[in-house]
Design an enzyme around this catalytic site. Structure first.
Site, PDB file in Angstrom:
ATOM      1  N   ASP A   1       5.339 -51.727 -31.115  1.00 29.57           N
ATOM      2  CA  ASP A   1       6.703 -51.387 -31.519  1.00 29.57           C
ATOM      3  C   ASP A   1       7.766 -52.244 -30.855  1.00 29.57           C
ATOM      4  O   ASP A   1       8.482 -51.754 -30.000  1.00 29.57           O
ATOM      5  CB  ASP A   1       6.964 -49.909 -31.210  1.00 29.57           C
ATOM      6  CG  ASP A   1       8.268 -49.430 -31.812  1.00 29.57           C
ATOM      7  OD1 ASP A   1       8.874 -50.189 -32.592  1.00 29.57           O
ATOM      8  OD2 ASP A   1       8.669 -48.295 -31.507  1.00 29.57           O
TER       9      ASP A   1
ATOM     10  N   GLU B   1      20.732 -45.410 -35.863  1.00 27.39           N
ATOM     11  CA  GLU B   1      19.559 -45.258 -34.995  1.00 27.39           C
ATOM     12  C   GLU B   1      19.283 -46.590 -34.301  1.00 27.39           C
ATOM     13  O   GLU B   1      19.198 -47.638 -34.939  1.00 27.39           O
ATOM     14  CB  GLU B   1      18.358 -44.812 -35.839  1.00 27.39           C
ATOM     15  CG  GLU B   1      17.131 -44.583 -35.002  1.00 27.39           C
ATOM     16  CD  GLU B   1      16.170 -43.551 -35.597  1.00 27.39           C
ATOM     17  OE1 GLU B   1      16.542 -42.833 -36.536  1.00 27.39           O
ATOM     18  OE2 GLU B   1      15.036 -43.478 -35.095  1.00 27.39           O
ATOM     19  N   ARG B   2      19.170 -46.537 -32.987  1.00 30.94           N
ATOM     20  CA  ARG B   2      18.990 -47.742 -32.150  1.00 30.94           C
ATOM     21  C   ARG B   2      20.142 -48.721 -32.340  1.00 30.94           C
ATOM     22  O   ARG B   2      19.962 -49.936 -32.263  1.00 30.94           O
ATOM     23  CB  ARG B   2      17.654 -48.433 -32.431  1.00 30.94           C
ATOM     24  CG  ARG B   2      16.462 -47.504 -32.468  1.00 30.94           C
ATOM     25  CD  ARG B   2      16.374 -46.619 -31.248  1.00 30.94           C
ATOM     26  NE  ARG B   2      15.274 -45.650 -31.346  1.00 30.94           N
ATOM     27  CZ  ARG B   2      15.070 -44.683 -30.448  1.00 30.94           C
ATOM     28  NH1 ARG B   2      15.869 -44.539 -29.417  1.00 30.94           N
ATOM     29  NH2 ARG B   2      14.062 -43.847 -30.593  1.00 30.94           N
TER      30      ARG B   2
ATOM     31  N   GLU C   1       5.720 -41.068 -37.983  1.00 32.65           N
ATOM     32  CA  GLU C   1       6.721 -40.363 -37.174  1.00 32.65           C
ATOM     33  C   GLU C   1       7.389 -39.240 -37.957  1.00 32.65           C
ATOM     34  O   GLU C   1       8.609 -39.088 -37.954  1.00 32.65           O
ATOM     35  CB  GLU C   1       7.763 -41.353 -36.633  1.00 32.65           C
ATOM     36  CG  GLU C   1       7.134 -42.455 -35.793  1.00 32.65           C
ATOM     37  CD  GLU C   1       8.111 -43.371 -35.093  1.00 32.65           C
ATOM     38  OE1 GLU C   1       9.219 -43.563 -35.617  1.00 32.65           O
ATOM     39  OE2 GLU C   1       7.755 -43.897 -34.025  1.00 32.65           O
TER      40      GLU C   1
ATOM     41  N   TRP D   1       3.081 -41.296 -26.937  1.00 31.18           N
ATOM     42  CA  TRP D   1       4.483 -41.482 -26.556  1.00 31.18           C
ATOM     43  C   TRP D   1       4.653 -41.384 -25.033  1.00 31.18           C
ATOM     44  O   TRP D   1       5.763 -41.183 -24.552  1.00 31.18           O
ATOM     45  CB  TRP D   1       5.389 -40.455 -27.270  1.00 31.18           C
ATOM     46  CG  TRP D   1       5.640 -40.794 -28.714  1.00 31.18           C
ATOM     47  CD1 TRP D   1       5.190 -41.890 -29.388  1.00 31.18           C
ATOM     48  CD2 TRP D   1       6.412 -40.042 -29.663  1.00 31.18           C
ATOM     49  NE1 TRP D   1       5.613 -41.865 -30.694  1.00 31.18           N
ATOM     50  CE2 TRP D   1       6.370 -40.742 -30.896  1.00 31.18           C
ATOM     51  CE3 TRP D   1       7.134 -38.838 -29.596  1.00 31.18           C
ATOM     52  CZ2 TRP D   1       7.016 -40.274 -32.051  1.00 31.18           C
ATOM     53  CZ3 TRP D   1       7.785 -38.379 -30.747  1.00 31.18           C
ATOM     54  CH2 TRP D   1       7.729 -39.101 -31.968  1.00 31.18           C
TER      55      TRP D   1
ATOM     56  N   GLU E   1      16.403 -52.551 -28.976  1.00 32.78           N
ATOM     57  CA  GLU E   1      15.932 -51.228 -28.566  1.00 32.78           C
ATOM     58  C   GLU E   1      15.204 -51.260 -27.219  1.00 32.78           C
ATOM     59  O   GLU E   1      15.393 -50.373 -26.393  1.00 32.78           O
ATOM     60  CB  GLU E   1      15.005 -50.652 -29.648  1.00 32.78           C
ATOM     61  CG  GLU E   1      14.421 -49.307 -29.270  1.00 32.78           C
ATOM     62  CD  GLU E   1      13.605 -48.670 -30.386  1.00 32.78           C
ATOM     63  OE1 GLU E   1      13.532 -49.220 -31.497  1.00 32.78           O
ATOM     64  OE2 GLU E   1      13.029 -47.595 -30.124  1.00 32.78           O
TER      65      GLU E   1
ATOM     66  N   LYS F   1       5.809 -54.930 -38.540  1.00 31.46           N
ATOM     67  CA  LYS F   1       6.523 -55.324 -37.312  1.00 31.46           C
ATOM     68  C   LYS F   1       5.744 -56.437 -36.635  1.00 31.46           C
ATOM     69  O   LYS F   1       4.513 -56.477 -36.733  1.00 31.46           O
ATOM     70  CB  LYS F   1       6.640 -54.138 -36.358  1.00 31.46           C
ATOM     71  CG  LYS F   1       7.575 -53.047 -36.848  1.00 31.46           C
ATOM     72  CD  LYS F   1       7.779 -51.975 -35.781  1.00 31.46           C
ATOM     73  CE  LYS F   1       8.690 -50.874 -36.325  1.00 31.46           C
ATOM     74  NZ  LYS F   1       8.985 -49.827 -35.323  1.00 31.46           N
TER      75      LYS F   1
HETATM   76  O1  GCW Z   1      10.809 -48.192 -32.644  1.00 28.85           O
HETATM   77  C1  GCW Z   1      10.738 -46.958 -33.224  1.00 28.85           C
HETATM   78  C2  GCW Z   1      12.095 -46.403 -32.990  1.00 28.85           C
HETATM   79  C3  GCW Z   1      12.523 -45.433 -34.048  1.00 28.85           C
HETATM   80  C4  GCW Z   1      12.349 -46.088 -35.399  1.00 28.85           C
HETATM   81  C5  GCW Z   1      10.884 -46.440 -35.595  1.00 28.85           C
HETATM   82  C6  GCW Z   1      10.621 -47.160 -36.890  1.00 28.85           C
HETATM   83  C7  GCW Z   1      13.682 -45.843 -37.367  1.00 28.85           C
HETATM   84  O2  GCW Z   1      12.122 -45.803 -31.714  1.00 28.85           O
HETATM   85  O3  GCW Z   1      13.863 -45.119 -33.801  1.00 28.85           O
HETATM   86  O4  GCW Z   1      12.807 -45.267 -36.443  1.00 28.85           O
HETATM   87  O5  GCW Z   1      10.473 -47.288 -34.564  1.00 28.85           O
HETATM   88  O6  GCW Z   1      10.597 -48.384 -36.862  1.00 28.85           O
HETATM   89  O7  GCW Z   1      10.422 -46.521 -37.898  1.00 28.85           O
END
Ligand code: GCW
Length: 706
Positions: free
Chosen positions: A368, A168-169, A292, A545, A396, A363
């Site tokens: 994000d 993923e990413r 999510e 989103w 990403e 984060k």
């Molecule tokens: O940035 C978003 C991404 C998802 C990611 C999520 C996360 C792993 O688009 O792909 O999922 O964050 O950090 O959980």
């Protein structure tokens, strides 16, 4: 007739061989032969033997790894048969902590030697890598006076790798872990991965994605994980997993995953025992819960602390030192509070409720991983709770592996950001290393950018991001520039002038991406799903989103209103920052539209109107990519042709991408500003619809259908 053919064949083969040699596989561990005279300066070849001094003096697996690296590195660079390596016992030295090391010059039997002294075998290994780094950089090994101790205990990569091989990413091919071949077959690449990780001083890896699959916790998969862990252990790397909260239901046959249910507690307890049977030095779990669509304790009306403690307790049983890294990346679209406020709202009331071996993994930004955002206000806001920063190495939102964006500068900005929670100097670095609030245990995570591509990271220059993360995880006070210099020297071994150019290119690249994609504090205006390229028009579905949720452009102006007139997200920061960022006189341009919604004619510091400034920044981003291309062209011949051409091609893509961002965003926002583009800003080649219609199918790293 035969001879020319032979020569031709040889030319072809030799050409092919050298092309293969510069495919980027060797990363920063190139170990090319040093011929006494380097491109940069005169170099006196060290003649020393190596003394590895540990408290036990044992020939452990890690010491064997250190020996093998000396043979692979030092001997090759110096053209030696075999460097003498002695392993000796040495009294523990509290000043070196668990993983630190000292490099010293000593004399053994009248012979000059370099001693690497540490309290653990891993410390010795890190010291050996520093010796190798110094030799690669033609630094002297005389008059050594080096003591290096990491500021953070658990220095981890987080892989977002699925069991089916998808990352993923991930923009560098597929997962490095070939689950279907494990545990019997061990790809030699696992060792090369471990060498690279250890060379940076990283000591842990989470091999599965936070969007977790409970299958990894089944007996068959645990055997596979154990096989990987065995490889990594010899390089001082501990293995971690992600825990899917509903695993007791999905693989345990229970009807609930409620953390208050005794059967659920017993299930995790037994499962964690089983994991330790396979992996005696198991590091612990990263958990994405109630985010999510992932399951979590909220499904049962329990909070995050209850949720995390359920796993934390068995991880600390019987003297184990397993930890839980509970992610704070939580937001709920049914909650109409500004998304960037939600994590703080959920976690601050829980301060003091988390078990000792839980860290909340945050984060850097509250949204994000945008090219730039204000830092997450959760940092420092829960003094009794251990906190760690999660950085994203994979790009990403910064051009995937098609574009050059050195993230060292971004992370320097983040780690040195002052939160003011305990007065001046309360940086995110000191919160993450535990010193600000006096926490013993500390950790840092970086979402990996590695994959099966021969060069590991897709874009050769993206190797710099893996490198920079590792170096900052060791010492968050290092500067982005010094790291870039190291990386460029190790990676290209070019002359001083060329190295300077590469470093300057790296240093300005992130700001360039900000300029052509999301300048002045704009954020989350990328294309939906795969997140590559512009999408300020993205609407429909859950509001958080969409793009307008964040840019709030209308005929009156543009920007997210996060002061008192709007969501007031700014109230979550220390008064010093509220004063700085809340005031239009003092808020830096970089965060202007992150906090303020302003009229199109608002007068900027530059004297331009906001609209003109916005247009100017987008143009500047494009101009800067053009300058990058020129710089790169001028490097022809200074570095090998293969990697030169690899980057050259990608910079051409980057220029087109920058132009697309500029034209798409300016045309879109112009619908609201209703103002012409100022002089000096190039006119778009197409109308807005053209950009909206761009459809990048099958873009890598996106879990949905494109
Ligand atoms: O940035 C978003 C991404 C998802 C990611 C999520 C996360 C792993 O688009 O792909 O999922 O964050 O950090 O959980």
């Amino acid at each position: 007739m035969k001879k020319p053919r032979l020569i031709l064949a040889c030319l072809l083969v030799c050409g092919a061989v050298s092309a293969w040699a510069e495919d980027g596989y060797r990363l920063w561990l190139r170990y090319d032969r040093i011929d006494g005279q380097s491109n940069r300066n005169e170099y006196r070849r060290p003649t020393q033997a190596l003394i590895l001094a540990t408290p036990t003096g044992e020939e452990s697996a890690i010491i064997k790894s250190a020996r093998s690296e000396v043979a692979r590195g030092l001997d090759k660079m110096l053209g030696r048969k075999q460097t003498k390596v002695h392993v000796v016992t040495h009294a523990p030295d509290p000043a070196l902590g668990e993983d630190g090391y000292a490099l010293e010059n000593v004399t053994v039997d009248g012979e000059a030697a370099v001693r690497v002294r540490a309290n653990s075998d891993a410390g010795v290994l890190y010291g050996v890598f520093e010796v190798l780094r110094r030799v690669q950089m033609r630094e002297s090994l005389e008059e050594l006076d080096v003591v290096s101790v990491p500021k953070i205990d658990r220095r981890l990569l987080n892989h977002w790798d699925d069991l089916n091989g998808f990352v993923e990413r991930g923009y560098a091919g597929f997962s490095l872990w070939r689950w279907y071949e494990l545990p019997e077959i061990l790809d030699p690449r696992y060792t090369d991965y471990a060498r690279a990780v250890a060379s940076l001083g990283l000591n842990g890896t989470v091999v599965t994605s936070v969007n977790a699959n409970a299958l990894i916790l089944t007996p068959d998969y645990l055997k596979k994980v154990a096989a990987l862990a065995d490889v990594f252990r010899a390089w001082g790397i501990r293995t971690y997993l992600t825990a899917r909260y509903s695993a007791p239901i999905e693989i345990g046959g229970l009807e609930t995953a409620d953390p208050f249910d005794p059967a659920v507690q017993a299930w995790w307890d037994a499962k964690i025992d089983e994991i330790y049977e396979h992996i005696p030095d198991f590091g612990g779990f990263v958990v994405k819960a109630n985010s999510e669509g992932q399951p979590g304790p909220h499904d049962y009306g329990r909070d995050h602390a209850v949720g995390a403690n359920l796993l934390a307790e068995p991880l600390a049983k019987n003297g184990r030192d397993g930890i839980v890294m509970w992610r704070a990346f939580v937001y709920d679209f049914e909650d109409d509070t500004d998304r960037v406020k939600q994590a703080y709202n959920q976690f601050v009331p829980l301060d003091g409720k988390f078990a000792d071996n839980v860290l909340v993994q945050i984060k850097n930004g509250p949204l994000d991983f945008m090219p730039r955002e204000a830092f997450s206000p959760l940092f420092g806001a829960t003094p009794q709770t251990k906190q760690m920063v999660e950085l994203q190495i994979t790009q990403e939102y910064l051009g995937a592996s098609l574009e050059l964006a050195y993230l060292g500068t971004m992370w320097e900005e983040v780690l040195q950001q002052d939160t003011f929670v305990q007065g001046e100097g309360s940086t995110i670095g000191t919160i993450t290393d535990g010193t600000l609030h006096g926490h013993e245990l500390s950790a840092i995570a970086g979402v990996a950018n590695t994959g099966t591509d021969r060069n590991w990271t897709g874009h050769v220059m993206a190797q710099a991001n893996w490198y920079a993360f590792g170096r900052l995880a060791w010492d968050h006070e290092l500067g982005a520039r010094e790291i870039a210099i190291e990386w460029a020297q190790l990676t290209f071994d070019a002359n001083a002038k060329a190295t300077d150019k590469i470093v300057n290119l790296l240093m300005s690249s992130r700001e360039t991406v900000v300029n052509y994609s999301m300048p002045l504090g704009l954020h989350h205006i990328m294309e939906r799903g795969h997140h590559y390229g512009p999408g300020p028009w993205v609407e429909g579905g859950r509001p958080d989103w969409t793009s307008p949720y964040y840019h709030q452009a209308d005929t009156t102006g543009i920007g997210a209103d996060r002061v008192a007139s709007g969501s007031n997200a700014i109230e979550q920061y220390a008064p010093e920052l509220q004063a700085l960022w809340g005031n239009l006189e003092t808020v830096p341009d970089e965060l202007l539209l992150w906090f303020h919604h302003l009229p199109w004619d608002y007068e900027m510091r530059s004297g331009r109107t906001l609209w003109n400034e916005l247009a100017f920044r987008y143009q500047q981003g494009v101009d800067e990519v053009r300058a990058m291309r020129e710089t790169w062209t001028s490097l022809r011949g200074d570095i090998d042709a293969e990697r030169w051409d690899h980057v050259r091609q990608r910079l051409a893509v980057q220029e087109a991408a920058a132009i697309e961002w500029r034209d798409a965003c300016l045309l879109y926002f112009q619908q609201f500003s209703k103002r012409p583009l100022p002089d000096g800003v190039e006119l778009p080649a197409h109308d807005l619809q053209h950009y909206i219609d761009v459809n990048r199918r099958y873009f890598p790293g996106h879990p949905g259908d494109n």
